[in-house]
Design a protein around this motif. Structure first.
Motif, mmCIF file in Angstrom:
data_model
loop_
_atom_site.group_PDB
_atom_site.id
_atom_site.type_symbol
_atom_site.label_atom_id
_atom_site.label_comp_id
_atom_site.label_asym_id
_atom_site.label_seq_id
_atom_site.Cartn_x
_atom_site.Cartn_y
_atom_site.Cartn_z
ATOM 1 N N LYS A 1 0.798 -1.218 0.000
ATOM 2 C CA LYS A 1 0.000 0.000 0.000
ATOM 3 C C LYS A 1 0.837 1.278 0.000
ATOM 4 O O LYS A 1 0.282 2.373 -0.011
ATOM 5 C CB LYS A 1 -0.928 0.011 1.218
ATOM 6 N N ASN B 1 3.016 4.414 -1.183
ATOM 7 C CA ASN B 1 2.951 5.242 -2.376
ATOM 8 C C ASN B 1 4.243 5.060 -3.172
ATOM 9 O O ASN B 1 5.331 5.372 -2.704
ATOM 10 C CB ASN B 1 2.776 6.716 -1.983
ATOM 11 N N LYS B 2 4.123 4.527 -4.395
ATOM 12 C CA LYS B 2 5.305 4.207 -5.197
ATOM 13 C C LYS B 2 6.056 5.465 -5.632
ATOM 14 O O LYS B 2 7.276 5.424 -5.833
ATOM 15 C CB LYS B 2 4.885 3.393 -6.422
ATOM 16 N N LYS B 3 5.353 6.589 -5.771
ATOM 17 C CA LYS B 3 6.047 7.820 -6.155
ATOM 18 C C LYS B 3 6.938 8.329 -5.031
ATOM 19 O O LYS B 3 8.007 8.885 -5.280
ATOM 20 C CB LYS B 3 5.030 8.888 -6.562
ATOM 21 N N SER B 4 6.498 8.139 -3.790
ATOM 22 C CA SER B 4 7.346 8.537 -2.676
ATOM 23 C C SER B 4 8.602 7.667 -2.623
ATOM 24 O O SER B 4 9.699 8.151 -2.323
ATOM 25 C CB SER B 4 6.573 8.439 -1.359
ATOM 26 N N MET C 1 3.911 14.685 -8.120
ATOM 27 C CA MET C 1 3.320 14.559 -6.795
ATOM 28 C C MET C 1 2.531 15.805 -6.411
ATOM 29 O O MET C 1 1.486 15.712 -5.754
ATOM 30 C CB MET C 1 4.424 14.283 -5.775
ATOM 31 N N ASP D 1 -0.741 15.527 -8.126
ATOM 32 C CA ASP D 1 -1.612 14.584 -7.420
ATOM 33 C C ASP D 1 -2.189 15.207 -6.147
ATOM 34 O O ASP D 1 -3.342 14.954 -5.789
ATOM 35 C CB ASP D 1 -0.829 13.317 -7.062
ATOM 36 N N ARG D 2 -1.400 16.021 -5.467
ATOM 37 C CA ARG D 2 -1.882 16.677 -4.255
ATOM 38 C C ARG D 2 -2.986 17.679 -4.559
ATOM 39 O O ARG D 2 -3.951 17.812 -3.792
ATOM 40 C CB ARG D 2 -0.704 17.391 -3.573
ATOM 41 N N HIS E 1 -4.046 10.223 1.669
ATOM 42 C CA HIS E 1 -3.191 10.454 0.508
ATOM 43 C C HIS E 1 -1.776 10.830 0.929
ATOM 44 O O HIS E 1 -1.050 11.455 0.173
ATOM 45 C CB HIS E 1 -3.791 11.550 -0.380
ATOM 46 N N PHE F 1 1.988 10.778 1.286
ATOM 47 C CA PHE F 1 2.952 10.161 0.396
ATOM 48 C C PHE F 1 3.904 9.238 1.137
ATOM 49 O O PHE F 1 4.556 8.413 0.531
ATOM 50 C CB PHE F 1 3.741 11.246 -0.346
ATOM 51 N N LYS G 1 2.894 7.420 3.907
ATOM 52 C CA LYS G 1 2.109 6.517 4.740
ATOM 53 C C LYS G 1 2.526 5.073 4.478
ATOM 54 O O LYS G 1 2.907 4.717 3.356
ATOM 55 C CB LYS G 1 0.617 6.704 4.439
ATOM 56 N N TRP H 1 5.130 3.643 5.542
ATOM 57 C CA TRP H 1 6.582 3.499 5.503
ATOM 58 C C TRP H 1 7.093 2.918 6.818
ATOM 59 O O TRP H 1 6.522 3.143 7.889
ATOM 60 C CB TRP H 1 7.251 4.855 5.274
#
Length: 419
Positions: free
Chosen positions: A94, A96-99, A310, A313-314, A337, A339, A341, A343
């Motif tokens: 789950k 966020n792949k961009k983060s 990003m 997206d925000r 949302h 980025f 989360k 982790w």
């Protein structure tokens, strides 16, 4: 007179049962011994064969390898082999792949700057300009970004076997683009070596790639056939089942949204690699770049693109969460949302390894060329099989042994047969 069975007749069945049990036990011990030997002798033979081939290639008179290039090739192959395993273990589904990608670029940027300060002179940056940086690193970064989008699109519309089968053309794409961009040609023996390298992947995967390529050919023939364009009688068109029409639409969708993007991504991978090799091996914008500084430039431009994505997206997030009502929607708008989360500190392990992969890729491009990266990719499959044997206790198959032999043979032919 009542006859009673003798003691010897009673003992015979017991003796036969004990002998059968003994034979079965010996068979099991023999099988376990064979499995144990295959798990030890097989990997040792592969490691020894790899060391022998690369050592012989280094000492060959016409070899293009250096000790540094061999080290970088092997380290990159090892990185490829462990990356899927640790990513699956330490990156939550789950997250966020961009983060993850952004932090990876920041880590790679830091490693690149640190490596530059340790191995190069800061006076070499006196010829650096923004225009030269955009020309040397901006164009490959853009190509890699487009390749990532196409790859994601293809992965969504193709099964994994077909996807992996098509991506085996990356080595040929790298050779073609190096010829188009740099004018570097391959000798006939090197072309044979590249063909053997592609075949080795098919053999190593146990024929799965063959079935995938056959499936691609059938889909392409079905789409490009003119049968659907032939004139039909009115009653034939009315009888045609809706299922067949839906199948035709699905086949076209697979081709245009799956196969075509995958082939385009494969070509862009070779093109970006050729431009990276040009930036590392030639003077671009009156500056000769090292692998560490070039990696830092690539990471900077990639991070900027990710930050814009990003931020976009925000901005879109409030419009998405307004469709959710109640306490669930309020919770989602407050933190759903985020980025970063999901982790954990362990998420940094695969990020650091992947950042090192980017640095090693630049070093391979610098010392060996983008075509050589294909050998690291396939050798990474071999190392993955060795890790499965050591960690998962899975036996090596005959196809994996044969595929490894073809990888080593193709490596020898390519390394020792320059144009």
């Amino acid at each position: 007179m009542i006859l009673t069975p003798s003691r010897s007749s009673k003992m015979r069945p017991l003796k036969s049962q004990s002998s059968d049990a003994m034979i079965l036990k010996r068979k099991m011990m023999f099988t376990e011994a064979i499995q144990l030997s295959s798990r030890t002798i097989g990997p040792m033979a592969i490691v020894g064969g790899t060391a022998t081939i690369y050592s012989a290639a280094l000492s060959h008179s016409s070899s293009t390898l250096t000790h540094a290039s061999v080290i970088y090739l092997l380290l990159l192959a090892l990185n490829y082999s462990i990356m899927p395993r640790i990513s699956k273990k330490y990156i939550p589904p789950k997250v966020n792949k961009k983060s993850v990608a952004l932090v990876e670029e920041v880590v790679k940027l830091s490693i690149g700057i640190g490596g530059f300060l340790l191995t190069d002179n800061i006076e070499s940056l006196k010829h650096w300009t923004l225009n030269s940086s955009l020309l040397a690193a901006g164009l490959p970064s853009t190509l890699y970004a487009v390749q990532g989008v196409l790859t994601y699109k293809a992965y969504q519309n193709l099964d994994s076997v077909t996807f992996n089968g098509l991506t085996q053309m990356k080595t040929f794409s790298a050779a073609l683009c190096c010829y188009l961009v740099l004018g570097k040609v391959q000798s006939r023996m090197q072309m044979v070596a590249l063909a053997l390298l592609s075949i080795s992947t098919v053999v190593f995967q146990g024929g799965a790639s063959i079935s995938s390529l056959q499936k691609v050919v059938r889909k392409f023939r079905h789409i490009t056939s003119n049968e659907s364009d032939k004139p039909r009688l009115s009653h034939e068109s009315s009888v045609e089942s809706p299922k067949k029409e839906k199948a035709n639409v699905d086949m076209r969708r697979v081709f245009f949204l799956g196969i075509a993007p995958c082939l385009a991504a494969t070509f862009l991978s070779g093109l970006a690699g050729a431009f990276s090799q040009r930036s590392l091996q030639l003077v671009v914008g009156s500056m000769e770049r090292g692998a560490y500084w070039y990696s830092a430039e690539i990471s900077f431009f990639s991070a900027v693109v990710l930050l814009f994505s990003m931020a976009f997206d925000r901005l879109r997030a409030p419009t998405v969460t307004t469709t959710v009502t109640g306490s669930e929607g309020a919770a989602e708008s407050r933190g759903g949302h985020g980025f970063f989360k999901h982790w954990t500190w362990q998420t940094l392990i695969p990020i650091f390894v992947k950042a090192c992969c980017g640095i090693l890729t630049a070093l391979v491009h610098k010392h060996s060329g983008s075509v050589m990266k294909g050998f690291s990719l396939i050798l990474g499959l071999v190392f993955s099989a060795l890790l499965q044997t050591a960690l998962d206790e899975e036996d090596l198959t005959s196809s994996q042994f044969l595929g490894t032999a073809l990888v080593l043979l193709s490596s020898w032919l390519h390394f020792t047969s320059p144009p």
